[in-house]
Design an enzyme around this catalytic site. Structure first.
Site, short mmCIF file in Angstrom:
data_model
loop_
_atom_site.label_atom_id
_atom_site.label_comp_id
_atom_site.label_asym_id
_atom_site.label_seq_id
_atom_site.Cartn_x
_atom_site.Cartn_y
_atom_site.Cartn_z
N GLY A 191 0.84 -1.19 0.00
CA GLY A 191 0.00 0.00 0.00
C GLY A 191 0.87 1.24 0.00
O GLY A 191 0.56 2.25 -0.63
N ASN A 221 -6.55 5.14 9.74
CA ASN A 221 -6.07 3.92 10.38
C ASN A 221 -6.03 3.99 11.89
O ASN A 221 -6.06 2.97 12.55
CB ASN A 221 -4.67 3.59 9.84
CG ASN A 221 -3.73 4.78 9.87
OD1 ASN A 221 -4.08 5.87 9.42
ND2 ASN A 221 -2.56 4.60 10.42
N SER A 256 -3.96 -2.56 0.13
CA SER A 256 -2.90 -3.46 0.56
C SER A 256 -3.51 -4.76 1.08
O SER A 256 -4.38 -4.73 1.95
CB SER A 256 -2.10 -2.78 1.67
OG SER A 256 -1.17 -3.67 2.21
N ALA A 257 -3.04 -5.90 0.55
CA ALA A 257 -3.69 -7.18 0.83
C ALA A 257 -3.67 -7.59 2.30
O ALA A 257 -4.64 -8.17 2.81
CB ALA A 257 -3.04 -8.27 -0.01
N CYS A 289 6.12 7.15 22.94
CA CYS A 289 6.98 6.00 23.20
C CYS A 289 6.67 4.87 22.25
O CYS A 289 7.54 4.20 21.73
CB CYS A 289 6.78 5.51 24.64
SG CYS A 289 7.71 6.50 25.78
#
Lengths: 143, 396
Positions: free
Chosen positions: B71, B151, B199-200, B326
């Site tokens: 991707g 995301n 993206s797979a 972090c």
């Protein structure tokens, strides 16, 4: 990513808590950076650190370095405790990932800040190291 | 109990997908570009068939599907390829502040090479404003790239409306749909986009293979130069096993999608409601309505830091992710959480749980049993929480 010792001190942190009548209290770091350490000490008349406790807001390494730093100064004199370096904290934890070294620096500073507070004004108020003013803090990247 | 709740990061591959891939590692090993012997021709035909099937799933034409290695590559190709192919027309690109680093990194690269980029702000739920977009378009604008769904916090952007605006202004529109596939219906014709990345491995396919859809007529420069694969647009010997895996995973993701989405939504909402009910001083990041990705949950837990939450969750067998500095390995917390207006200290305490259609009630209930104890344990260690407790005492 972390050594077994770091994981142990993170999972079973030593000396967590507060000391109600502490005569040394220090706090370093700030919430913007994502870590704050607060150290309480009970220092006796011979300047021996009879008890030490910590509270930490931060990542796994911040909690583990706080725990280790308190272990390293407990029972020591104030002068001995002032010699504590971040390197010693790191070595005692079998090392830290590079991006976590600042946690050990913070732990050293937290111990020093508590002692500074003890020496400076008899130890009632919280150390002024963090004014919660991120724009004036060398730890924060000022935006 | 092991509970995997990081499906926005990657997913477990389906067995059927693996089975669809295996022949291309063994029997059908030919190079799809070597047509003068049988095993090469079989490979070539397989690629043709796979491309057709992928096109059908996306509502595209067969010659609009270009396979990539990820991707990330698809995003880079779309952005740099359009920029370099259209640099005579203009040098302005519009994107948003909450894009994936693949998009932001490509845009930053272009800024160093003579292009200017507008990073649209988002509201408190992560949505761009269509007015901002329209205002940002100039006669120098050559590309708009806005993600289909975020995301980190699961915000679904108004893609159809953005596409309309871009069409009116004759600007090419690319969308990064990496998180959207398998979580909402994606049809390029319905969306009206010019380019789309996927993206797979985000929908139970293999890692190392993606697709860039490029509408016929869109002029784009190559990113990877070399041989004549992908109709001369993207060099590299075809990764047929990867393509076959992507194709199978896409077909499986799209079959019964409504049912799967309903199931994921149900599990997601059980987790959200459970956390709100059991844990004080927390905040759901991202939308609470139908514009939230069906599999995404993102909470900020005040007074504590995300990495230590993840470490304690891991000790209980639970995999999740965090937007804290972090966890991200930088000094600043997630750019997405800052863009929706969270102060640093609240962004540091964020955790993302992303479910899949295989996540069960039992797993969610286990998280709901463990998580409140972890949060309480860390809060009792936190000097910031101590101030809250002291404040409460004083208030009484």
């Amino acid at each position: 990513m972390y050594s077994e010792k770091v994981m142990d001190h993170f999972e079973n942190p030593r000396n967590v808590g507060e000391i109600p009548n502490a005569n040394a209290v220090g706090q370093v770091g700030n919430p913007k950076c994502g870590d704050i350490m607060k150290i309480y000490m009970d220092i006796d008349e011979n300047e021996v650190i009879r008890d030490v406790k910590f509270k930490t807001f931060g990542c796994g390494a911040a909690i583990a370095t706080s725990s280790m730093a308190t272990e390293l100064v407990k029972g020591k004199t104030v002068d001995e405790a002032l010699k504590l370096t971040n390197k010693a904290v790191m070595e005692a934890l079998d090392g830290l990932p590079p991006q976590k070294i600042h946690c050990s620096v913070l732990a050293e500073e937290a111990i020093k800040s508590a002692i500074d507070n003890y020496r400076g004004n008899g130890g009632k108020s919280v150390h002024e190291g963090c004014r919660k003013d991120c724009s004036a803090c060398p730890h924060a990247n000022n935006e | 109990m092991n509970v995997y709740l990081d499906n926005n990061a990657t997913t477990a591959m389906n067995k059927e997908v693996l089975e669809a891939m295996l022949p291309y590692y063994t029997e059908i090993y030919g190079n799809a570009s070597s047509k003068f012997y049988e095993v090469g021709r079989i490979a070539e035909n397989a690629v043709l068939e796979i491309r057709e099937r992928v096109a059908k799933e996306l509502g595209a034409k067969t010659n609009e599907i270009y396979f990539t290695a990820s991707g990330c590559e698809a995003d880079n190709w779309a952005i740099k390829g359009i920029a370099f192919a259209n640099k005579d027309k203009g040098n302005h690109i519009i994107t948003s502040q909450i894009e994936h680093h693949a998009v932001l990194g490509a845009c930053e690269f272009l800024e160093k090479n003579g292009f200017t980029v507008t990073y649209l702000p988002v509201d408190s739920e992560g949505k761009i404003s269509l007015k901002d977009l329209e205002d940002a378009i100039t006669d120098k604008t050559i590309l708009v790239t806005i993600m289909t769904a975020n995301n980190e916090i699961g915000t679904i952007e108004p893609i159809c409306e953005i596409a309309k605006i871009c069409k009116e202004h004759k600007v090419i529109f690319h969308t990064d749909a990496v998180q959207a596939i398998g979580h909402m219906p994606i049809n390029v014709a319905d969306l009206g986009v010019d380019m789309l990345s996927l993206s797979a491995h985000k929908f139970h396919g293999p890692k190392g293979v993606g697709v860039l859809y490029i509408r016929n007529g869109v002029k784009i420069e190559n990113l990877i130069h070399g041989g004549g694969q992908e109709r001369g647009k993207r060099a590299a010997t075809e990764n047929i096993a990867g393509m076959a895996g992507l194709c199978k995973a896409l077909e499986m993701a799209n079959s019964d999608l409504d049912k799967k989405m309903a199931k994921m939504r149900d599990v997601r909402d059980r987790l959200i409601a459970g956390i709100k009910e059991r844990i004080p001083y927390c905040r759901l990041n991202g939308p609470s309505d139908e514009t939230r990705l069906c599999n995404n949950v993102n909470f900020s837990f005040r007074y504590i830091e995300g990495e230590s939450i993840l470490m304690l969750l891991d000790m209980h067998g639970i995999a999740a992710s965090s937007g804290s500095a972090c966890a991200s390995g930088s000094l600043d917390p997630s750019h997405v959480l800052l863009a929706i207006g969270l102060p640093h200290e609240i962004a540091h305490g964020s955790v993302r749980f992303s479910v899949s259609e295989d996540t069960t009630y039992e797993e969610v209930d286990y998280v709901l049993e463990v998580l409140p104890k972890i949060i309480e344990r860390l809060r009792l260690m936190s000097p910031l929480y101590e101030e809250v407790l002291n404040g409460e005492k004083e208030a009484k």
